[in-house]
Design a protein around this motif. Sequence first.
Motif, PDB file in Angstrom:
ATOM      1  N   MET A  75      56.843  88.630 -78.710  1.00 52.70           N
ATOM      2  CA  MET A  75      58.096  89.372 -78.827  1.00 52.70           C
ATOM      3  C   MET A  75      57.886  90.853 -78.520  1.00 52.70           C
ATOM      4  SD  MET A  75      60.505  89.768 -82.228  1.00 52.70           S
ATOM      5  CE  MET A  75      59.178  90.641 -83.114  1.00 52.70           C
ATOM      6  N   GLU A  76      56.813  91.423 -79.058  1.00 53.23           N
ATOM      7  CA  GLU A  76      56.524  92.837 -78.806  1.00 53.23           C
ATOM      8  C   GLU A  76      56.262  93.089 -77.323  1.00 53.23           C
ATOM      9  OE1 GLU A  76      54.238  94.970 -82.217  1.00 53.23           O
ATOM     10  OE2 GLU A  76      53.497  92.909 -82.192  1.00 53.23           O
ATOM     11  N   ALA A  77      55.600  92.127 -76.658  1.00 52.06           N
ATOM     12  CA  ALA A  77      55.304  92.285 -75.234  1.00 52.06           C
ATOM     13  C   ALA A  77      56.578  92.175 -74.392  1.00 52.06           C
ATOM     14  CB  ALA A  77      54.290  91.232 -74.786  1.00 52.06           C
ATOM     15  N   LEU A  84      64.389  98.052 -75.369  1.00 49.64           N
ATOM     16  CA  LEU A  84      65.444  97.895 -76.364  1.00 49.64           C
ATOM     17  C   LEU A  84      66.295  99.150 -76.495  1.00 49.64           C
ATOM     18  CD1 LEU A  84      63.408  96.043 -79.115  1.00 49.64           C
ATOM     19  CD2 LEU A  84      65.421  95.129 -77.950  1.00 49.64           C
ATOM     20  N   ALA A  85      65.720 100.298 -76.175  1.00 54.49           N
ATOM     21  CA  ALA A  85      66.422 101.569 -76.357  1.00 54.49           C
ATOM     22  C   ALA A  85      67.709 101.656 -75.550  1.00 54.49           C
ATOM     23  CB  ALA A  85      65.504 102.731 -75.993  1.00 54.49           C
ATOM     24  N   THR A  86      67.836 100.840 -74.515  1.00 53.84           N
ATOM     25  CA  THR A  86      69.040 100.868 -73.681  1.00 53.84           C
ATOM     26  C   THR A  86      70.196 100.084 -74.316  1.00 53.84           C
ATOM     27  OG1 THR A  86      68.372  98.894 -72.431  1.00 53.84           O
ATOM     28  CG2 THR A  86      67.623 101.037 -71.605  1.00 53.84           C
ATOM     29  N   LEU A  87      69.912  99.365 -75.414  1.00 52.19           N
ATOM     30  CA  LEU A  87      70.920  98.525 -76.056  1.00 52.19           C
ATOM     31  C   LEU A  87      71.428  99.157 -77.346  1.00 52.19           C
ATOM     32  CD1 LEU A  87      69.052  95.088 -75.781  1.00 52.19           C
ATOM     33  CD2 LEU A  87      70.706  96.054 -74.154  1.00 52.19           C
ATOM     34  N   LYS A  88      72.611  98.742 -77.772  1.00 49.34           N
ATOM     35  CA  LYS A  88      73.120  99.141 -79.074  1.00 49.34           C
ATOM     36  C   LYS A  88      72.297  98.432 -80.144  1.00 49.34           C
ATOM     37  CE  LYS A  88      77.869 100.023 -77.571  1.00 49.34           C
ATOM     38  NZ  LYS A  88      79.303  99.667 -77.755  1.00 49.34           N
ATOM     39  N   ILE A  89      72.284  98.995 -81.353  1.00 55.42           N
ATOM     40  CA  ILE A  89      71.421  98.471 -82.405  1.00 55.42           C
ATOM     41  C   ILE A  89      71.702  97.004 -82.692  1.00 55.42           C
ATOM     42  CG2 ILE A  89      72.975  99.279 -84.229  1.00 55.42           C
ATOM     43  CD1 ILE A  89      69.123  99.109 -84.358  1.00 55.42           C
ATOM     44  N   ARG A  90      72.960  96.611 -82.672  1.00 55.60           N
ATOM     45  CA  ARG A  90      73.302  95.216 -82.928  1.00 55.60           C
ATOM     46  C   ARG A  90      72.655  94.303 -81.896  1.00 55.60           C
ATOM     47  NH1 ARG A  90      76.447  91.195 -81.477  1.00 55.60           N
ATOM     48  NH2 ARG A  90      77.593  89.962 -83.032  1.00 55.60           N
ATOM     49  N   GLU A  91      72.696  94.721 -80.626  1.00 54.04           N
ATOM     50  CA  GLU A  91      72.125  93.916 -79.552  1.00 54.04           C
ATOM     51  C   GLU A  91      70.609  93.917 -79.578  1.00 54.04           C
ATOM     52  OE1 GLU A  91      73.627  91.776 -77.420  1.00 54.04           O
ATOM     53  OE2 GLU A  91      75.206  92.174 -78.878  1.00 54.04           O
ATOM     54  N   ARG A  92      70.024  94.971 -80.085  1.00 56.38           N
ATOM     55  CA  ARG A  92      68.567  95.004 -80.210  1.00 56.38           C
ATOM     56  C   ARG A  92      68.099  93.909 -81.168  1.00 56.38           C
ATOM     57  NH1 ARG A  92      67.620 101.560 -81.081  1.00 56.38           N
ATOM     58  NH2 ARG A  92      68.969 102.201 -79.338  1.00 56.38           N
ATOM     59  N   ILE A  93      68.722  93.848 -82.330  1.00 60.07           N
ATOM     60  CA  ILE A  93      68.339  92.842 -83.319  1.00 60.07           C
ATOM     61  C   ILE A  93      68.658  91.440 -82.811  1.00 60.07           C
ATOM     62  CG2 ILE A  93      68.775  91.972 -85.646  1.00 60.07           C
ATOM     63  CD1 ILE A  93      67.109  94.544 -85.501  1.00 60.07           C
ATOM     64  N   ALA A  98      66.904  86.250 -80.980  1.00 68.19           N
ATOM     65  CA  ALA A  98      67.144  85.239 -79.939  1.00 68.19           C
ATOM     66  C   ALA A  98      65.858  84.921 -79.182  1.00 68.19           C
ATOM     67  CB  ALA A  98      68.218  85.729 -78.970  1.00 68.19           C
ATOM     68  N   PHE A  99      65.032  85.933 -78.941  1.00 65.92           N
ATOM     69  CA  PHE A  99      63.757  85.676 -78.272  1.00 65.92           C
ATOM     70  C   PHE A  99      62.899  84.737 -79.098  1.00 65.92           C
ATOM     71  CE2 PHE A  99      59.234  86.451 -77.912  1.00 65.92           C
ATOM     72  CZ  PHE A  99      59.025  86.290 -76.546  1.00 65.92           C
ATOM     73  N   ARG A 100      62.866  84.953 -80.397  1.00 65.61           N
ATOM     74  CA  ARG A 100      62.054  84.107 -81.264  1.00 65.61           C
ATOM     75  C   ARG A 100      62.559  82.665 -81.248  1.00 65.61           C
ATOM     76  NH1 ARG A 100      58.907  87.595 -84.464  1.00 65.61           N
ATOM     77  NH2 ARG A 100      58.292  85.849 -85.791  1.00 65.61           N
ATOM     78  N   MET A 138      60.430  93.694 -86.063  1.00 67.78           N
ATOM     79  CA  MET A 138      61.706  93.720 -85.335  1.00 67.78           C
ATOM     80  C   MET A 138      62.438  95.043 -85.543  1.00 67.78           C
ATOM     81  SD  MET A 138      63.306  89.850 -85.431  1.00 67.78           S
ATOM     82  CE  MET A 138      62.688  89.223 -86.996  1.00 67.78           C
ATOM     83  N   TRP A 139      62.488  95.521 -86.772  1.00 67.14           N
ATOM     84  CA  TRP A 139      63.182  96.779 -87.023  1.00 67.14           C
ATOM     85  C   TRP A 139      62.460  97.957 -86.365  1.00 67.14           C
ATOM     86  CZ3 TRP A 139      67.876  97.797 -87.782  1.00 67.14           C
ATOM     87  CH2 TRP A 139      68.710  96.983 -88.551  1.00 67.14           C
ATOM     88  N   ARG A 140      61.138  97.925 -86.367  1.00 67.95           N
ATOM     89  CA  ARG A 140      60.406  99.021 -85.727  1.00 67.95           C
ATOM     90  C   ARG A 140      60.622  99.010 -84.216  1.00 67.95           C
ATOM     91  NH1 ARG A 140      57.127 101.661 -89.214  1.00 67.95           N
ATOM     92  NH2 ARG A 140      56.665 100.607 -91.195  1.00 67.95           N
TER      93      ARG A 140
END
Length: 223
Positions: A75-77, A84-93, A98-100, A138-140
């Motif tokens: 997931m980190e890779a 993730l910075a290009t997305l809104k916080i909701r979409e980041r989470i 979803a990846f997991r 995930m939060w980090r």
Amino acid sequence: MTQTVDFADLTLDELRVALAPDIAASAIFDGWNETALVAAAEMAGCDVDVAKLAFPGSKPMDMVEAWITSVDQAMEAEWPQERLATLKIRERIRSLVAFRLEAVAHIDEAVRRALAVMAQPQNARRSLRLGWRSADIMWRLAGDTATDYNHYTKRAILAGIYSATLAVFVNDDSDGKADTHAFLERRIDGVMKFEKVKAQFLGKDRELPSLTRFLGRLRYPAR
């Protein structure tokens, strides 16, 4: 999934993580046990005795933990902070959870068996710690830098959402796990609404010390 890795160059910690996806694939049929470990080693081209050295006693929870670690690392890779910075916080989470889910989309039975292992009383504290760790990662990745009360509530809530979503996932027969993803969307919507209400109630700089200490014990369980 066949590994193209020189296992001789890996530490035992690295070897555990490298073998974990193949162990999970074998656990569909054999469960999280020595049979799955041997099958995974043979599948990956790793010496079976070395694989057993990496998992002394072939303990199921050790295998499950290595597998969760492999998912965390994948997931980190796949979703570094800059992506993730290009997305809104909701979409980041949502993207991270979803990846997991996608990472285990074809091994439902292995997930079901892993959840059963984690639910055993002797594994409860360790399972809690692993859930917290994944939520923290995930939060980090999502850019969260909170160190106060919010640090704990965000991770506790996300760990709960992910756990509940997995419970839906393993029993979901809908096409493309549509029901699971719909469930996830509803839970995230609820969290976003909760965060807005909480911010209005608490104020930007207010903390609740007693609850913070309690949640701190979840992050660092007593030994």
